[in-house]
Design a protein around this motif. Structure first.
Motif, PDB file in Angstrom:
ATOM      1  N   PRO A 144      41.231   9.750  52.047  1.00  0.00           N
ATOM      2  CA  PRO A 144      40.943  10.792  51.048  1.00  0.00           C
ATOM      3  C   PRO A 144      41.668  12.088  51.381  1.00  0.00           C
ATOM      4  O   PRO A 144      42.163  12.271  52.489  1.00  0.00           O
ATOM      5  CB  PRO A 144      39.426  10.958  51.142  1.00  0.00           C
ATOM      6  CG  PRO A 144      39.095  10.566  52.540  1.00  0.00           C
ATOM      7  CD  PRO A 144      40.095   9.509  52.935  1.00  0.00           C
ATOM      8  N   SER A 155      43.808   4.365  51.575  1.00  0.00           N
ATOM      9  CA  SER A 155      42.502   4.836  51.106  1.00  0.00           C
ATOM     10  C   SER A 155      42.120   6.201  51.681  1.00  0.00           C
ATOM     11  O   SER A 155      41.034   6.703  51.377  1.00  0.00           O
ATOM     12  CB  SER A 155      41.421   3.815  51.463  1.00  0.00           C
ATOM     13  OG  SER A 155      41.199   3.774  52.866  1.00  0.00           O
ATOM     14  N   ASP A 161      35.025   4.376  44.684  1.00  0.00           N
ATOM     15  CA  ASP A 161      36.298   4.667  45.330  1.00  0.00           C
ATOM     16  C   ASP A 161      36.511   3.795  46.572  1.00  0.00           C
ATOM     17  O   ASP A 161      37.629   3.424  46.903  1.00  0.00           O
ATOM     18  CB  ASP A 161      36.392   6.144  45.714  1.00  0.00           C
ATOM     19  CG  ASP A 161      36.471   7.058  44.511  1.00  0.00           C
ATOM     20  OD1 ASP A 161      36.842   6.582  43.403  1.00  0.00           O
ATOM     21  OD2 ASP A 161      36.159   8.253  44.666  1.00  0.00           O
ATOM     22  N   ASP A 180      32.305   8.405  46.979  1.00  0.00           N
ATOM     23  CA  ASP A 180      31.824   7.597  45.858  1.00  0.00           C
ATOM     24  C   ASP A 180      31.992   6.121  46.209  1.00  0.00           C
ATOM     25  O   ASP A 180      33.069   5.702  46.623  1.00  0.00           O
ATOM     26  CB  ASP A 180      32.646   7.962  44.626  1.00  0.00           C
ATOM     27  CG  ASP A 180      32.167   7.301  43.365  1.00  0.00           C
ATOM     28  OD1 ASP A 180      31.897   6.081  43.376  1.00  0.00           O
ATOM     29  OD2 ASP A 180      32.081   8.004  42.343  1.00  0.00           O
ATOM     30  N   GLN A 219      34.495   7.357  51.909  1.00  0.00           N
ATOM     31  CA  GLN A 219      34.656   7.919  50.570  1.00  0.00           C
ATOM     32  C   GLN A 219      33.334   8.538  50.127  1.00  0.00           C
ATOM     33  O   GLN A 219      32.262   8.106  50.568  1.00  0.00           O
ATOM     34  CB  GLN A 219      35.047   6.823  49.565  1.00  0.00           C
ATOM     35  CG  GLN A 219      36.255   6.001  49.959  1.00  0.00           C
ATOM     36  CD  GLN A 219      37.547   6.784  49.932  1.00  0.00           C
ATOM     37  OE1 GLN A 219      37.732   7.680  49.114  1.00  0.00           O
ATOM     38  NE2 GLN A 219      38.456   6.470  50.849  1.00  0.00           N
TER      39      GLN A 219
END
Length: 175
Positions: free
Chosen positions: A97, A95, A171, A168, A166
């Motif tokens: 980013p 996950s 996400d 968002d 994140q």
């Protein structure tokens, strides 16, 4: 006429080169100093909340909101501990980013929390009432710990995991 066009083109080229040379010589003096880094989000200037989500099952959403007056970076991922657990919940490395999430005042970052295995295959299932959240201070990972109440009926097991921050919420819940 052709000679005057060539002369004009040559004059334009020489002028352009002269301007470019002048600009390139002036550029180093005009360069700004190295940009200052945005500070990591701290417990003093943020608010943390946890909420249940309908999908995916056995998940919650952790929200970090910048309550300060300047930008801050939600660095890496939160460090989680449920109740009095001594260990920190595992992190979903996939996950991560591409960039650190920077929060302007009033903006939020999100981390998904997988609470338990959907098929019940993980061990040590238990009820949890509180969540200890460590914020990564950049040079001092998990330096600040905040206790956050969990929604009633939060069930966890040894498969619990958290995502990176994140920008968002959708996400954060993909993992």
């Amino acid at each position: 006429m052709r000679t005057s066009r060539l002369a004009a083109s040559a004059l334009l080229a020489v002028t352009t080169l002269a301007l470019a040379a002048g600009t390139s010589e002036a550029a180093p003096a005009a360069r700004p100093h190295a940009a200052s880094k945005t500070a990591a989000c701290s417990a003093a200037h943020t608010k943390l909340t946890v909420q249940n989500v309908s999908r995916p099952i056995n998940h919650q959403l952790l929200t970090l909101t910048n309550t300060g007056s300047t930008k801050c970076d939600a660095v890496a991922h939160p460090y989680l501990g449920f109740g009095n657990d001594q260990s920190v919940t595992s992190v979903v490395e996939d996950s991560k980013p591409q960039a650190v999430v920077t929060l302007a005042p009033g903006e939020s970052a999100y981390a998904g929390i997988a609470l338990s295995a959907a098929d019940g295959s993980a061990g040590h299932g238990r009820w949890a009432r509180t969540l200890r959240v460590g914020l990564d201070g950049g040079s001092d990972p998990a330096g600040e710990v905040v206790n956050v109440p969990l929604p009633a009926g939060t069930w966890i097991d040894d498969s619990a995991a958290v995502t990176y921050w994140q920008a968002d919420p959708a996400d954060a819940l993909v993992w």
